[in-house]
Scaffold this motif. Structure first.
Motif, PDB file in Angstrom:
ATOM      1  N   MET A  31     -16.348  17.596  -4.884  1.00  0.00           N
ATOM      2  CA  MET A  31     -16.222  16.921  -3.701  1.00  0.00           C
ATOM      3  C   MET A  31     -15.449  16.125  -2.939  1.00  0.00           C
ATOM      4  N   ALA A  32     -15.041  15.156  -3.962  1.00  0.00           N
ATOM      5  CA  ALA A  32     -14.220  13.513  -4.153  1.00  0.00           C
ATOM      6  C   ALA A  32     -12.849  14.212  -3.759  1.00  0.00           C
ATOM      7  N   GLU A  33     -12.430  14.879  -5.068  1.00  0.00           N
ATOM      8  CA  GLU A  33     -11.081  15.886  -4.817  1.00  0.00           C
ATOM      9  C   GLU A  33     -10.856  16.440  -3.266  1.00  0.00           C
ATOM     10  N   LEU A  34     -11.860  17.155  -2.012  1.00  0.00           N
ATOM     11  CA  LEU A  34     -11.619  17.596  -1.413  1.00  0.00           C
ATOM     12  C   LEU A  34     -11.594  16.765  -0.272  1.00  0.00           C
ATOM     13  N   LEU A  35     -12.440  15.734  -0.182  1.00  0.00           N
ATOM     14  CA  LEU A  35     -11.908  14.642   0.219  1.00  0.00           C
ATOM     15  C   LEU A  35     -10.535  13.422   0.464  1.00  0.00           C
ATOM     16  N   ARG A  36     -10.448  14.098  -0.673  1.00  0.00           N
ATOM     17  CA  ARG A  36      -8.950  13.035  -0.387  1.00  0.00           C
ATOM     18  C   ARG A  36      -7.961  14.050  -0.200  1.00  0.00           C
ATOM     19  N   ASN A  37      -8.309  15.162  -0.351  1.00  0.00           N
ATOM     20  CA  ASN A  37      -7.425  16.718  -0.293  1.00  0.00           C
ATOM     21  C   ASN A  37      -7.084  16.286   1.632  1.00  0.00           C
ATOM     22  N   GLU A  38      -8.183  15.822   2.087  1.00  0.00           N
ATOM     23  CA  GLU A  38      -8.256  15.987   3.844  1.00  0.00           C
ATOM     24  C   GLU A  38      -7.252  14.538   3.615  1.00  0.00           C
ATOM     25  N   GLY A  39      -6.663  13.397   2.867  1.00  0.00           N
ATOM     26  CA  GLY A  39      -6.749  12.111   3.700  1.00  0.00           C
ATOM     27  C   GLY A  39      -8.177  11.068   3.054  1.00  0.00           C
ATOM     28  N   VAL A  40      -9.352  11.861   2.920  1.00  0.00           N
ATOM     29  CA  VAL A  40     -10.534  10.738   2.574  1.00  0.00           C
ATOM     30  C   VAL A  40     -10.133   9.938   1.699  1.00  0.00           C
ATOM     31  N   GLU A  41     -10.088   8.625   1.535  1.00  0.00           N
ATOM     32  CA  GLU A  41     -10.033   8.069   0.125  1.00  0.00           C
ATOM     33  C   GLU A  41     -11.570   7.412  -0.382  1.00  0.00           C
ATOM     34  N   VAL A  42     -11.887   8.251  -1.807  1.00  0.00           N
ATOM     35  CA  VAL A  42     -12.736   8.108  -2.171  1.00  0.00           C
ATOM     36  C   VAL A  42     -12.870   6.938  -3.443  1.00  0.00           C
ATOM     37  N   LEU A  43     -13.447   5.851  -3.671  1.00  0.00           N
ATOM     38  CA  LEU A  43     -13.421   5.627  -4.515  1.00  0.00           C
ATOM     39  C   LEU A  43     -14.615   4.898  -5.018  1.00  0.00           C
ATOM     40  N   ASN A  44     -14.845   5.361  -6.454  1.00  0.00           N
ATOM     41  CA  ASN A  44     -16.477   5.096  -6.804  1.00  0.00           C
ATOM     42  C   ASN A  44     -17.275   5.829  -6.451  1.00  0.00           C
ATOM     43  N   ASP A  45     -17.197   7.404  -6.114  1.00  0.00           N
ATOM     44  CA  ASP A  45     -18.030   8.008  -5.572  1.00  0.00           C
ATOM     45  C   ASP A  45     -18.635   7.588  -3.794  1.00  0.00           C
ATOM     46  N   GLN A  46     -18.299   6.640  -3.437  1.00  0.00           N
ATOM     47  CA  GLN A  46     -18.138   5.794  -2.361  1.00  0.00           C
ATOM     48  C   GLN A  46     -17.089   6.456  -1.676  1.00  0.00           C
ATOM     49  N   VAL A  47     -17.217   6.796   0.432  1.00  0.00           N
ATOM     50  CA  VAL A  47     -16.354   6.800   0.891  1.00  0.00           C
ATOM     51  C   VAL A  47     -15.107   5.664   0.976  1.00  0.00           C
ATOM     52  N   VAL A  48     -13.725   4.912   1.208  1.00  0.00           N
ATOM     53  CA  VAL A  48     -13.235   4.054   1.112  1.00  0.00           C
ATOM     54  C   VAL A  48     -13.521   3.712   2.514  1.00  0.00           C
ATOM     55  N   ASP A  49     -13.424   3.046   3.976  1.00  0.00           N
ATOM     56  CA  ASP A  49     -13.566   2.511   4.955  1.00  0.00           C
ATOM     57  C   ASP A  49     -15.090   3.773   5.816  1.00  0.00           C
ATOM     58  N   PHE A  50     -15.370   3.896   4.925  1.00  0.00           N
ATOM     59  CA  PHE A  50     -16.447   5.321   5.596  1.00  0.00           C
ATOM     60  C   PHE A  50     -16.990   4.804   7.079  1.00  0.00           C
ATOM     61  N   LYS A  51     -17.060   3.564   7.027  1.00  0.00           N
ATOM     62  CA  LYS A  51     -17.611   3.398   9.134  1.00  0.00           C
ATOM     63  C   LYS A  51     -16.158   3.922   9.969  1.00  0.00           C
ATOM     64  N   HIS A  52     -15.098   3.286   9.332  1.00  0.00           N
ATOM     65  CA  HIS A  52     -14.321   3.908   9.956  1.00  0.00           C
ATOM     66  C   HIS A  52     -13.886   5.418  10.684  1.00  0.00           C
ATOM     67  N   LEU A  53     -14.172   6.183   9.065  1.00  0.00           N
ATOM     68  CA  LEU A  53     -13.724   7.093   8.999  1.00  0.00           C
ATOM     69  C   LEU A  53     -14.884   8.308  10.087  1.00  0.00           C
ATOM     70  N   PHE A  54     -16.647   7.352   9.627  1.00  0.00           N
ATOM     71  CA  PHE A  54     -17.577   7.730  10.480  1.00  0.00           C
ATOM     72  C   PHE A  54     -17.250   9.142  11.969  1.00  0.00           C
ATOM     73  N   TRP A  55     -17.804  10.617  12.162  1.00  0.00           N
ATOM     74  CA  TRP A  55     -17.440  10.928  12.591  1.00  0.00           C
ATOM     75  C   TRP A  55     -19.436  11.283  13.039  1.00  0.00           C
ATOM     76  N   HIS A  56     -19.272  10.964  14.663  1.00  0.00           N
ATOM     77  CA  HIS A  56     -20.399  11.114  15.124  1.00  0.00           C
ATOM     78  C   HIS A  56     -20.697  13.323  15.819  1.00  0.00           C
ATOM     79  N   PRO A  57     -21.463  13.673  15.650  1.00  0.00           N
ATOM     80  CA  PRO A  57     -22.168  14.890  16.238  1.00  0.00           C
ATOM     81  C   PRO A  57     -21.776  15.518  17.570  1.00  0.00           C
ATOM     82  N   LEU A  58     -22.110  14.316  18.021  1.00  0.00           N
ATOM     83  CA  LEU A  58     -22.752  14.502  19.473  1.00  0.00           C
ATOM     84  C   LEU A  58     -21.014  14.030  20.053  1.00  0.00           C
ATOM     85  N   LYS A  59     -20.418  12.962  19.132  1.00  0.00           N
ATOM     86  CA  LYS A  59     -19.311  12.400  20.297  1.00  0.00           C
ATOM     87  C   LYS A  59     -18.290  13.326  19.679  1.00  0.00           C
TER      88      LYS A  59
END
Length: 107
Positions: free
Chosen positions: A79-107
DNA sequence: TCCATGACTTCCG
DNA sequence: ACGGAAGCCATGG
């Protein structure tokens, strides 16, 4: 199998998640109209591996940005590998800047 | 039909 | 701020 409409809804939204972005179970649940069914979202994702087209479940994390669902993958690190592959940095099983990368379905 | 489980979320101490 | 407990909906036995 009974009415899998609920699961289909979850899959539909999960597939709408742009690459490099992540969302939460609660956000998806709310998009479905069932805000309290956040647990069901993850439950449905549990069967996403048997659904076509494939669902980017790795882009779905809990509201804290932790990869709580990584255990459902073939490899916990996949799971972390896939996220990193897409440019999402994952540290200690947690998404870095998750708040910034957050995407809203209705948005 | 009732009970138990779960990739969550929120409230209370 | 942190940890524990309750609430929530859907599925399966």
């Amino acid at each position: 199998m009974t009415d899998e409409n609920f699961f289909e809804k979850v899959y539909a939204i999960a597939r709408q998640i742009p690459a490099g972005r992540v969302t939460t179970y609660g956000a998806i649940a709310e998009a479905l109209g069932t805000r309290g069914s956040a647990r069901m979202v993850g439950y449905a994702m549990n069967g996403s591996g048997s659904v076509i087209p494939p669902v980017p479940a790795h882009r779905v994390v809990n509201r804290s940005g932790f990869l709580t669902g990584k255990r459902a993958f073939h490899s916990e690190s996949l799971m972390a590998e896939l996220l990193r592959n897409e440019g999402v940095e994952v540290l200690n099983d947690q998404v870095v800047d998750f708040k910034h990368l957050f995407w809203h379905p209705l948005k």
